[in-house]
Design an enzyme around this catalytic site. Structure first.
Site, PDB file in Angstrom:
ATOM      1  N   CYS A 110       0.804  -1.230   0.000  1.00  0.00           N
ATOM      2  CA  CYS A 110       0.000   0.000   0.000  1.00  0.00           C
ATOM      3  C   CYS A 110       0.836   1.279   0.000  1.00  0.00           C
ATOM      4  O   CYS A 110       0.302   2.372  -0.145  1.00  0.00           O
ATOM      5  CB  CYS A 110      -0.919   0.008   1.208  1.00  0.00           C
ATOM      6  SG  CYS A 110      -1.832  -1.519   1.361  1.00  0.00           S
ATOM      7  N   HIS A 245      -3.259   6.763   3.535  1.00  0.00           N
ATOM      8  CA  HIS A 245      -3.705   5.508   2.928  1.00  0.00           C
ATOM      9  C   HIS A 245      -5.093   5.167   3.467  1.00  0.00           C
ATOM     10  O   HIS A 245      -5.341   5.240   4.660  1.00  0.00           O
ATOM     11  CB  HIS A 245      -2.705   4.401   3.257  1.00  0.00           C
ATOM     12  CG  HIS A 245      -3.163   3.043   2.830  1.00  0.00           C
ATOM     13  ND1 HIS A 245      -3.708   2.815   1.585  1.00  0.00           N
ATOM     14  CD2 HIS A 245      -3.180   1.852   3.483  1.00  0.00           C
ATOM     15  CE1 HIS A 245      -4.028   1.535   1.495  1.00  0.00           C
ATOM     16  NE2 HIS A 245      -3.734   0.936   2.630  1.00  0.00           N
ATOM     17  N   ASN A 275     -10.276  -0.178   0.521  1.00  0.00           N
ATOM     18  CA  ASN A 275      -8.817  -0.126   0.477  1.00  0.00           C
ATOM     19  C   ASN A 275      -8.347  -0.605  -0.896  1.00  0.00           C
ATOM     20  O   ASN A 275      -8.491  -1.782  -1.228  1.00  0.00           O
ATOM     21  CB  ASN A 275      -8.272  -1.025   1.603  1.00  0.00           C
ATOM     22  CG  ASN A 275      -6.759  -1.084   1.640  1.00  0.00           C
ATOM     23  OD1 ASN A 275      -6.080  -0.613   0.738  1.00  0.00           O
ATOM     24  ND2 ASN A 275      -6.228  -1.680   2.692  1.00  0.00           N
TER      25      ASN A 275
HETATM   26  N1  ACO Z   1     -18.856  -9.195   8.993  1.00  0.00           N
HETATM   27  C1  ACO Z   1     -19.324  -9.576  10.202  1.00  0.00           C
HETATM   28  N2  ACO Z   1     -18.532 -10.042  11.181  1.00  0.00           N
HETATM   29  C2  ACO Z   1     -17.217 -10.125  10.911  1.00  0.00           C
HETATM   30  C3  ACO Z   1     -16.682  -9.775   9.673  1.00  0.00           C
HETATM   31  C4  ACO Z   1     -17.551  -9.284   8.684  1.00  0.00           C
HETATM   32  N3  ACO Z   1     -17.135  -8.896   7.465  1.00  0.00           N
HETATM   33  N4  ACO Z   1     -15.353  -9.963   9.701  1.00  0.00           N
HETATM   34  C5  ACO Z   1     -15.043 -10.424  10.926  1.00  0.00           C
HETATM   35  N5  ACO Z   1     -16.180 -10.531  11.659  1.00  0.00           N
HETATM   36  C6  ACO Z   1     -16.335 -10.976  13.045  1.00  0.00           C
HETATM   37  C7  ACO Z   1     -15.164 -11.782  13.526  1.00  0.00           C
HETATM   38  O1  ACO Z   1     -15.338 -13.138  13.137  1.00  0.00           O
HETATM   39  C8  ACO Z   1     -15.240 -11.599  15.020  1.00  0.00           C
HETATM   40  O2  ACO Z   1     -16.238 -12.453  15.517  1.00  0.00           O
HETATM   41  P1  ACO Z   1     -16.026 -13.190  16.946  1.00  0.00           P
HETATM   42  O3  ACO Z   1     -15.882 -12.093  17.951  1.00  0.00           O
HETATM   43  O4  ACO Z   1     -17.279 -13.971  17.082  1.00  0.00           O
HETATM   44  O5  ACO Z   1     -14.790 -14.008  16.766  1.00  0.00           O
HETATM   45  C9  ACO Z   1     -15.774 -10.182  15.179  1.00  0.00           C
HETATM   46  O6  ACO Z   1     -16.353  -9.831  13.899  1.00  0.00           O
HETATM   47  C10 ACO Z   1     -14.758  -9.146  15.559  1.00  0.00           C
HETATM   48  O7  ACO Z   1     -13.646  -9.257  14.698  1.00  0.00           O
HETATM   49  P2  ACO Z   1     -12.375  -8.372  14.911  1.00  0.00           P
HETATM   50  O8  ACO Z   1     -11.308  -8.842  13.967  1.00  0.00           O
HETATM   51  O9  ACO Z   1     -12.045  -8.297  16.364  1.00  0.00           O
HETATM   52  O10 ACO Z   1     -12.898  -6.945  14.453  1.00  0.00           O
HETATM   53  P3  ACO Z   1     -12.141  -5.560  14.553  1.00  0.00           P
HETATM   54  O11 ACO Z   1     -13.029  -4.597  15.235  1.00  0.00           O
HETATM   55  O12 ACO Z   1     -10.738  -5.707  15.027  1.00  0.00           O
HETATM   56  O13 ACO Z   1     -12.041  -5.112  13.024  1.00  0.00           O
HETATM   57  C11 ACO Z   1     -10.658  -5.092  11.044  1.00  0.00           C
HETATM   58  C12 ACO Z   1     -11.408  -5.953  12.061  1.00  0.00           C
HETATM   59  C13 ACO Z   1     -11.617  -4.157  10.353  1.00  0.00           C
HETATM   60  C14 ACO Z   1     -10.001  -6.010  10.009  1.00  0.00           C
HETATM   61  C15 ACO Z   1      -9.561  -4.275  11.798  1.00  0.00           C
HETATM   62  O14 ACO Z   1      -8.810  -5.112  12.628  1.00  0.00           O
HETATM   63  C16 ACO Z   1      -8.648  -3.558  10.838  1.00  0.00           C
HETATM   64  O15 ACO Z   1      -9.042  -2.677  10.135  1.00  0.00           O
HETATM   65  N6  ACO Z   1      -7.354  -3.919  10.829  1.00  0.00           N
HETATM   66  C17 ACO Z   1      -6.431  -3.359   9.913  1.00  0.00           C
HETATM   67  C18 ACO Z   1      -6.574  -4.009   8.598  1.00  0.00           C
HETATM   68  C19 ACO Z   1      -5.873  -3.200   7.519  1.00  0.00           C
HETATM   69  O16 ACO Z   1      -5.650  -2.032   7.642  1.00  0.00           O
HETATM   70  N7  ACO Z   1      -5.515  -3.847   6.460  1.00  0.00           N
HETATM   71  C20 ACO Z   1      -4.892  -3.174   5.403  1.00  0.00           C
HETATM   72  C21 ACO Z   1      -3.484  -3.507   5.327  1.00  0.00           C
HETATM   73  S1  ACO Z   1      -3.177  -4.715   4.148  1.00  0.00           S
HETATM   74  C22 ACO Z   1      -2.990  -3.931   2.726  1.00  0.00           C
HETATM   75  O17 ACO Z   1      -3.350  -2.787   2.660  1.00  0.00           O
HETATM   76  C23 ACO Z   1      -2.437  -4.634   1.567  1.00  0.00           C
END
Ligand code: ACO
Length: 321
Positions: A110, A245, A275
């Site tokens: 990214c 980003h 993203n």
């Molecule tokens: N819909 C519904 N529920 C979901 C989904 C979805 N799409 N995805 C995950 N869940 C569930 C999970 O299974 C989990 O359930 P559980 O508690 O029963 O186990 C629950 O939601 C909470 O999941 P978390 O992973 O704790 O959610 P969080 O609030 O941390 O958000 C997220 C997740 C959005 C991925 C966050 O961690 C994030 O943004 N991280 C950074 C990711 C990023 O920036 N990536 C880009 C870099 S990579 C690149 O750019 C090439």
């Protein structure tokens, strides 16, 4: 002497996929996706090629800059994977715009466009180029596991481009890697059938530890903003526009909170596109540039993080030719 931004362009696939659309095949909801990420919809490639999008955004940037393909001295494409492993996406762009300049792809996930800007800076400073075309293009939809709701809802496809010309617009830049090859990982063993290699094949799809990426991202974005401002001799509050980003609106908010920056200075389009990896900041730049947001002398700060784990920030003054 370094560069200034002389023109911008972008091109997006026609297909719009809303959060609601994803509920047809995933156990998810608009409410979950929007509140955790700020994403409402994204663009997805259907019958378009990534090469086609990249060429279109390049042509738009060249037109905006009043530059012809034959006058470009270097072509850099920020991408994790083009339509073909070889030739590079950059060579496909060179062919389409009629350029014989050196052309290569840069994979810094990214942060790709920022890495390209710093490479361009070095070429220009060394007297090896005066006009550089940077194109970013990502087909995230081809790299995702569409049954994994924790990753596939986050990304979108698109392309953006910038023309850089020799000038005094770049004020400072920082790049770095905090090496970690596990928290975001996408193997490329697709199609491997060597009779001499029987090792297990990992599927071609993204694995991500979202929580770890989140912590790294907030830390790295803050660190890079401080460092690039220190190098330029200004305070973060003196930046006119932040172009972060577009991975997650909560990451953007958390990274910038400590600098007490007015919300309207922080540009976003994540709600529309999700993203788009390397191409997030270039599409963001083009959209706001075309709206006439930036005035001559404004300071723009690009800041990004990505797989690797790469990060960086580049500070430029708008219109300093
Ligand atoms: N819909 C519904 N529920 C979901 C989904 C979805 N799409 N995805 C995950 N869940 C569930 C999970 O299974 C989990 O359930 P559980 O508690 O029963 O186990 C629950 O939601 C909470 O999941 P978390 O992973 O704790 O959610 P969080 O609030 O941390 O958000 C997220 C997740 C959005 C991925 C966050 O961690 C994030 O943004 N991280 C950074 C990711 C990023 O920036 N990536 C880009 C870099 S990579 C690149 O750019 C090439």
């Amino acid at each position: 002497m370094s560069f200034y931004i002389a023109g911008t362009g972008s091109a997006l696939p026609g297909k719009v996929v809303s959060n609601e659309d994803l509920t047809a095949f995933l156990d998810t909801s608009d409410e979950w996706i929007y509140t955790r990420t700020g994403i409402r919809r994204r663009r997805v490639l259907t019958d378009e090629t990534l090469n086609g999008l990249a060429v279109l955004s390049a042509q738009r940037a060249l037109e905006d800059a009043g530059v012809q393909g034959k006058d470009v001295d270097l072509i850099l494409c920020a991408t994790m994977r083009g339509d073909t492993v070889t030739p590079s996406l950059a060579c496909a762009v060179a062919e389409a715009i009629g350029s014989r300049a050196p052309a290569l792809d840069v994979n810094a996930a990214c942060v790709g466009v920022l890495y390209c800007m710093e490479i361009a800076d070095s070429f220009i400073a060394a007297g090896k180029a005066e006009t550089v075309l940077i194109v970013s293009a990502e087909a995230m939809s081809k790299l995702l596991d569409w049954t994994d709701r924790s990753t596939c809802v986050l990304f979108g496809d698109g392309s953006g481009a910038l023309v850089l010309k020799k000038g005094a617009g770049r004020l400072a830049g920082v790049l770095s890697t905090d090496p970690d090859t596990h928290v975001i990982r996408m193997p490329n063993y697709e199609g491997l059938n060597s009779p001499y290699n029987q090792s297990a094949r990992e599927p071609l799809s993204m694995h991500m530890d979202g929580g770890e990426v989140y912590k790294f991202a907030v830390n790295a974005m803050g660190r890079n903003i401080e460092e690039v401002c220190r190098l330029a001799g200004i305070a973060p509050a003196e930046v006119d526009w932040y172009l972060p980003h577009q991975a997650n609106i909560r990451i953007i908010d958390a990274s910038l909170r400590k600098f007490r920056i007015r919300k309207e200075k922080v540009l976003t389009n994540i709600a529309e596109y999700g993203n788009m990896s390397a191409t997030s900041v270039s599409v963001l730049l083009d959209e706001y540039a075309r709206r006439g947001t930036f005035k001559k002398g404004d300071r723009l700060l690009f800041v990004a993080f990505g797989a690797g784990l790469t990060s960086g920030a580049v500070l430029v003054e708008w219109g300093r030719g």
